[in-house]
Design a protein around this motif. Structure first.
Motif, mmCIF file in Angstrom:
data_model
loop_
_atom_site.group_PDB
_atom_site.id
_atom_site.type_symbol
_atom_site.label_atom_id
_atom_site.label_comp_id
_atom_site.label_asym_id
_atom_site.label_seq_id
_atom_site.Cartn_x
_atom_site.Cartn_y
_atom_site.Cartn_z
ATOM 1 N N LEU A 157 0.848 -1.255 -0.032
ATOM 2 C CA LEU A 157 0.002 -0.021 0.027
ATOM 3 C C LEU A 157 0.922 1.236 -0.147
ATOM 4 N N ARG A 158 0.397 2.233 -0.590
ATOM 5 C CA ARG A 158 1.106 3.695 -0.607
ATOM 6 C C ARG A 158 0.507 4.290 0.901
ATOM 7 N N PRO A 159 1.392 5.263 1.248
ATOM 8 C CA PRO A 159 0.789 5.927 2.656
ATOM 9 C C PRO A 159 -0.648 6.380 2.452
ATOM 10 N N GLY A 160 -1.579 6.057 3.242
ATOM 11 C CA GLY A 160 -3.060 6.725 3.242
ATOM 12 C C GLY A 160 -3.914 5.487 2.331
ATOM 13 N N GLY A 161 -3.035 4.642 1.729
ATOM 14 C CA GLY A 161 -3.822 3.621 1.140
ATOM 15 C C GLY A 161 -4.857 2.658 1.722
ATOM 16 N N ARG A 162 -5.694 2.064 1.138
ATOM 17 C CA ARG A 162 -6.790 1.360 1.911
ATOM 18 C C ARG A 162 -6.581 -0.171 1.605
ATOM 19 N N ILE A 163 -6.896 -0.919 2.584
ATOM 20 C CA ILE A 163 -6.958 -2.557 2.766
ATOM 21 C C ILE A 163 -8.281 -3.175 2.898
ATOM 22 N N LEU A 164 -8.846 -3.858 2.317
ATOM 23 C CA LEU A 164 -10.062 -4.607 2.652
ATOM 24 C C LEU A 164 -9.788 -6.064 2.595
ATOM 25 N N VAL A 165 -9.818 -6.432 3.673
ATOM 26 C CA VAL A 165 -9.671 -8.238 3.768
ATOM 27 C C VAL A 165 -10.858 -8.985 4.133
ATOM 28 N N GLU A 166 -11.417 -9.878 3.726
ATOM 29 C CA GLU A 166 -12.783 -10.437 3.781
ATOM 30 C C GLU A 166 -12.736 -11.957 3.941
ATOM 31 N N ASP A 167 -12.930 -12.650 5.259
ATOM 32 C CA ASP A 167 -12.628 -13.963 5.249
ATOM 33 C C ASP A 167 -13.575 -14.712 6.013
ATOM 34 N N ALA A 168 -13.718 -15.883 5.589
ATOM 35 C CA ALA A 168 -14.913 -16.749 6.471
ATOM 36 C C ALA A 168 -14.438 -16.884 7.817
ATOM 37 N N ASP A 169 -15.272 -17.352 8.726
ATOM 38 C CA ASP A 169 -14.928 -17.900 10.017
ATOM 39 C C ASP A 169 -16.018 -19.269 10.158
ATOM 40 N N PRO A 170 -15.651 -20.194 9.800
ATOM 41 C CA PRO A 170 -16.598 -21.324 10.104
ATOM 42 C C PRO A 170 -16.814 -21.956 11.531
ATOM 43 N N ALA A 171 -15.643 -21.549 12.405
ATOM 44 C CA ALA A 171 -15.689 -21.977 13.576
ATOM 45 C C ALA A 171 -16.771 -20.974 14.256
ATOM 46 N N LEU A 172 -17.218 -19.916 14.000
ATOM 47 C CA LEU A 172 -18.047 -18.986 14.571
ATOM 48 C C LEU A 172 -19.320 -19.486 14.531
ATOM 49 N N GLN A 173 -19.638 -20.093 13.272
ATOM 50 C CA GLN A 173 -21.010 -20.705 13.007
ATOM 51 C C GLN A 173 -20.839 -21.869 12.071
#
Length: 264
Positions: free
Chosen positions: A131-147
């Protein structure tokens, strides 16, 4: 989706396309809502990590326009490469083992990827470093243990069978090194990586036609592995697929946790 030699799914199988379509139907609205909120627009430089499917890459390409850049990476790029056009650049890349495919990105995004990557720590560090300074990150992941249940309302033998097969699926994932509780850790991991303005939410579909389509494709793709591991019989699988087709099951998915932040 990014995979290693131990990754459970083979993206070259027919069922893989069905799974990508179902995942897009289930999760694209959530992903696009977050990307809109992060401000993706003309001229942005984006890295789409584990771009096995095409829907997110196509959406990003339209948003960044001809002055932008979308680098789509995966170990198996066959599907995205077949439809890629500028400003999309497709590269074969293992996020858990190789250096980033560039730097100074305005956005880095990964969906349902890192839970399967053996060296998740390195992968996330690589994404943040790109990322550049000020850049954004979006990480999306499952959590099968949660449900862990595919039928949260287990009121009959059909639902019990579905949940037993889902337990077998989770066992196959764990045996391949997947972290079934990874999603819930994302906010903390982003903060520990030095990101600012970290937030997160979760999406948990309880029943929809896309849930049924995803379950059918998943079970058909994993049939041989479930049977070989002694986790189900062919008769179990045939009966479950018939139950799914009948439409009488309220099928859920594991919650998908979305976490985002900005680089200082």
């Amino acid at each position: 989706m990014t995979r290693t030699d131990g990754y459970l799914f083979d993206n070259r199988q027919t069922e893989a396309g069905e799974r990508f379509d179902a995942l897009a139907a289930l999760f694209d609205p959530t992903t696009f809502r977050h990307l809109e909120a992060l401000g993706v627009g003309p001229g942005w430089r984006c890295w789409e990590v584990g771009a096995g499917g095409t829907s997110v890459v196509s959406w990003l390409a339209k948003k960044v326009g001809p002055t932008g850049r979308v680098v789509a990476t995966d170990i198996d790029t066959s599907r995205v490469a077949a439809v890629a056009r500028p400003p999309v650049e497709v590269r074969v890349h293992d996020v858990g083992a190789q250096e980033p495919p560039g730097e100074e990105f305005d956005l880095v995004h990964a969906r349902l990827v890192l839970v399967h990557v053996p060296d998740r720590e390195r992968a996330l560090r690589s994404m943040v470093e790109a990322l550049r300074p000020g850049g954004r990150i979006l990480v999306e992941d499952a959590d099968p243990a949660l449900q862990p249940l595919i039928c949260p309302d287990e009121h009959g033998p059909e639902q019990h069978l579905a949940n037993r097969l889902r337990q077998g699926f989770r066992q196959l994932l764990a045996d391949r090194g997947a972290d079934l509780a990874y999603g819930r850790r994302l906010p903390r991991l982003l903060r520990e990586a030095g990101l600012r303005r970290v937030e997160a939410d979760a999406y948990f579909p309880v029943t929809s036609p896309a849930c049924a389509a995803l379950e059918s494709a998943t079970i058909r793709q994993l049939r041989d592995q479930l049977v070989a591991a002694g986790l189900a019989t062919d008769q179990d699988i045939d009966r479950h697929l018939a139950n799914v087709t009948s439409g009488g099951l309220d099928l859920a998915t594991a919650p998908m946790i979305s976490a985002w932040g900005r680089k200082a």
